[in-house]
Structures are given as C-alpha cells and as structure tokens.
Design a protein around this motif. Sequence first.
Motif, PDB file in Angstrom:
ATOM      1  N   LEU A   1       1.830  13.133  -1.986  1.00 29.86           N
ATOM      2  CA  LEU A   1       2.372  12.623  -3.236  1.00 29.86           C
ATOM      3  C   LEU A   1       3.318  13.638  -3.871  1.00 29.86           C
ATOM      4  O   LEU A   1       4.429  13.279  -4.307  1.00 29.86           O
TER       5      LEU A   1
ATOM      6  N   SER B   1      -4.845   6.425  -3.615  1.00 32.04           N
ATOM      7  CA  SER B   1      -4.853   5.946  -2.229  1.00 32.04           C
ATOM      8  C   SER B   1      -4.074   6.849  -1.277  1.00 32.04           C
ATOM      9  O   SER B   1      -3.864   6.494  -0.121  1.00 32.04           O
ATOM     10  N   MET B   2      -3.676   8.042  -1.763  1.00 31.46           N
ATOM     11  CA  MET B   2      -2.877   8.913  -0.900  1.00 31.46           C
ATOM     12  C   MET B   2      -3.353  10.363  -0.997  1.00 31.46           C
ATOM     13  O   MET B   2      -4.069  10.748  -1.930  1.00 31.46           O
TER      14      MET B   2
ATOM     15  N   ARG C   1       4.705   1.584   1.482  1.00 25.90           N
ATOM     16  CA  ARG C   1       5.801   2.077   0.649  1.00 25.90           C
ATOM     17  C   ARG C   1       6.527   3.238   1.328  1.00 25.90           C
ATOM     18  O   ARG C   1       7.757   3.333   1.261  1.00 25.90           O
TER      19      ARG C   1
ATOM     20  N   THR D   1       0.848  -1.201   0.000  1.00 30.83           N
ATOM     21  CA  THR D   1       0.000   0.000   0.000  1.00 30.83           C
ATOM     22  C   THR D   1       0.884   1.252   0.000  1.00 30.83           C
ATOM     23  O   THR D   1       2.103   1.180   0.167  1.00 30.83           O
ATOM     24  N   TRP D   2       0.232   2.396  -0.152  1.00 29.99           N
ATOM     25  CA  TRP D   2       0.969   3.665  -0.104  1.00 29.99           C
ATOM     26  C   TRP D   2       1.704   3.822   1.232  1.00 29.99           C
ATOM     27  O   TRP D   2       2.866   4.201   1.265  1.00 29.99           O
TER      28      TRP D   2
ATOM     29  N   LEU E   1       7.110   4.820  -6.403  1.00 30.30           N
ATOM     30  CA  LEU E   1       6.042   5.681  -6.925  1.00 30.30           C
ATOM     31  C   LEU E   1       5.467   5.139  -8.235  1.00 30.30           C
ATOM     32  O   LEU E   1       4.236   5.069  -8.401  1.00 30.30           O
TER      33      LEU E   1
ATOM     34  N   ILE F   1      -1.386   1.730  -6.384  1.00 25.46           N
ATOM     35  CA  ILE F   1      -1.565   2.756  -5.340  1.00 25.46           C
ATOM     36  C   ILE F   1      -2.300   3.992  -5.835  1.00 25.46           C
ATOM     37  O   ILE F   1      -2.410   4.980  -5.100  1.00 25.46           O
TER      38      ILE F   1
END
Length: 427
Positions: free
Chosen positions: A384, A378-379, A243, A239-240, A337, A375
């Motif tokens: 980001l 999801s952020m 990571r 997942t984000w 990313l 991903i």
Amino acid sequence: MLRSSVPIWVLCFSFFSLAVFVSSTSQEIPISQAYSPPVRAQSPGPPIVKVVLRQDLNKKILIALIASSTLLCVTVMLLLYLLLWRYSYMKNSFTGINPNHHPDSVRSSVSTKPIAHKIDSVTKGTIPVYEYQLLESATNKFSESNVLSRGGRGCLYKACLDEKSSVTVKRLDGGGDTDIIEKQFENEVDWLAKIKHQNIISMLGFSVYRQTRCIVYEMMQNGSLESLLHGTSQGSGLTWQLRMKIAVDIARGLEYLHEHCNPPVVHRDLKSSNILLDSHFNAKISDFGYAAVSMTQGKNLKLNGTLGNRASEYIVDGKVTDKNDVYSFGVILLELLLGKKSVEKPSTTEPESVVTWVPKLSDRANLPNILDPAIKGSMDLKHLYQVAAVAVLCVQPEPSYRPLITDVLHSLIPLLPLELGGSLRIL
C-alpha cells in the motif's frame, strides 16, 4: 485477362470483315454468260468485257454492314461491362470493406464516402464499414438496457450481431458541435487502425450515418472502470489485487504508446471512463480522439470533459509530452486507492480534485483509514505504501519530477501475483 484480350479479338474480327467485303466486291461474271444465249461455236474476236452485277453487289454490301454493326454493338457492350466491373472494384476499395471479415459487415450508405476517403488515406481500406441499421438492431435501438457505461462524448452499448457474436459499440455524441465530433472520430479511427496491443482496445469497424458516428470495439463485458468504481456497486467487485492488475494493464498500454510506437504517442485524455474491462477484468485503453504525437503543441484543440485528469502544463501551455499521460495515470491510481472521483462535485462547495488528497497519502499512520472502504485491510501495508508513493510522484506539479511510465510499471509488477500478470509469488 478479359480486358487485355478484347482489343486483339476486335482487331482480328475487323480484318476478317474487311476481307469478306473486298472479296465480295471483286467477284465478276462474263457478259456473255449474263446476257447472251448459248452458241455452238465462237470465233476469235475482241476481249470479253466483264461487268459486276449491281444487285449482288448491293446484297453483299448490306451483309458486310450488318456484320460490322453487330461487331460494333458487341464491342460497346464488352467495354461497358469492363467499365462497370472496374467501377464496382474501385467502389469496394474506396469504402474500405473486407467482405471476409464478418457476414454482417457490409457497405455503408453514400453518406460514408467523404469520411471513408479521409480515413482510407491512412488505413488503406482495411477497416470494415458497418451499416448503421445493423448496429441499431443489435443494440435494440440503443436502449438503456444495453448501456455498458457513459462517457463525456457518448455511451458504450452491448451489441449482439448474432447468437455467437457480441461487440461493444461506442456512439459518439458531439453535443451540437459536429466539427469536434468529426475530428475526434477521424483521429480515433486512424490511430486504432495502426496501434495493436493487448492493453489497447481493438477496433472492429465503424459506421457513419447522417450526423451519427459509431465505432465498433471488441466486446468489453465489464464496461468502464469509472462505472465499476463510481457506479451503483461503488467498487465492491474490485478487490485490491484486481485494482493492481488494472493499474499494471494501463501502465503496460501507456508504455507501448510512449516507448514502442514510432513516433511516440500521447493519449491526452486518459481517465477512468476511457479504461474498458473485459470479462476477466483485463484493462484496455480506449477513446483516442485526442491522441497525438509527442512533443507537439495542442493548445489550439478545444478540450472538454474532466480537467482534473490533465496536467497543469498541458492546460496552460498546450505542451504534449508523455508526462501528461503519467499525470493522468496518477489520478487513476488515486481513484483506485481512495474510491473517489477525479473531481468530486459537492452540492454546497466548489468541485474538489482527488489530487488534493495527496498530502494525506504521506501520513502512513492515517493512510489505511482514508482508503476506499471496499478494500480496507485487504492488502499488505508495504504494498500500500509503495503504490501510494508511486501515485504521489505521478501527480507532481513539475513534469520533470514525474517518473517515466516504464519506471512506474516496474514498480507495480512486483506487487501483482503471477497468475494476474505480475511477478509476486504468494506462498
């Protein structure tokens, strides 16, 4: 204690034997008692002449010789025992074995002695040596079913030493160049014996058998970051937040190498295949075969593997600085990313580095569209943009434009939730 008391005991026994011998030779018998019959009276006359019985003298000399020979045999046997004990003690110290470390860590074969001697000069005999046959059995003869990940110079295997003890075994493959594999093996063992950090892999021991070299790590159930990102799962399990946790863990490990080691250490081969993950996705830097002290020249060392992770100034000039690792960290951040390999190798075109995507990261409007599909959406977009900006700075061609790894770490920690080791509070 035994060694210091033996000479005194031997000396005392020798003096005692000598005294017995002298005493036995000085005993004399009057000639009148030895050869003459008894008489009733004896008038005064010349002094009595005394003689020594030759038969008794020979007997006592023989006894003294037997005692001395026995003493000599006992002394020689004790000296041999001390020599054997000393040899056994030095042999254990020489091979660097700690018998209390693990019941399965035993002395290696004679072929380990040259390499163990070189390593022992730095590690002082503190690293256990594993029998190759033990590791072979624990990995089911290094079967494919136990492979955790594959790297440029070998494979990682899951090894079960017993029902309660599992480890990770890296079997090095020199690709025919035994000199290179030998140097990398010695270098990694030496560095990992000295470096201790939660985000640096822990070494449990090593094995040397003929031309095969193995390093035993702590158990890393999830294998390498490369296998999770670019393997069959294609990053679907990352997942984000995971990571970002991995990125922060790597940055912490690098900060320790650059800022807290004296002298500073440069990894020189940082890439996703050298980042190992445990069962909780804690990331640890491994493979220190190329590690070196900062500000040295490394151009004379042949580098093979993926050049896409290495900074241009290092490839051209061989200059070793902490900025080399910062560049490599930026490449890993781009992989996290975009979900792309550090160097893609299409079948129809030339290999393409992930760094060529950097200009597209500056387009905020299009950035969400080029992310790894696993991903997307999801952020927080602000997070980001910040991570993308950090990645772009890390892979700048000019080393002076790249940030210090400490600055990178402080930029990423606020983006990670508290429960994962960051400072972000999620309401």
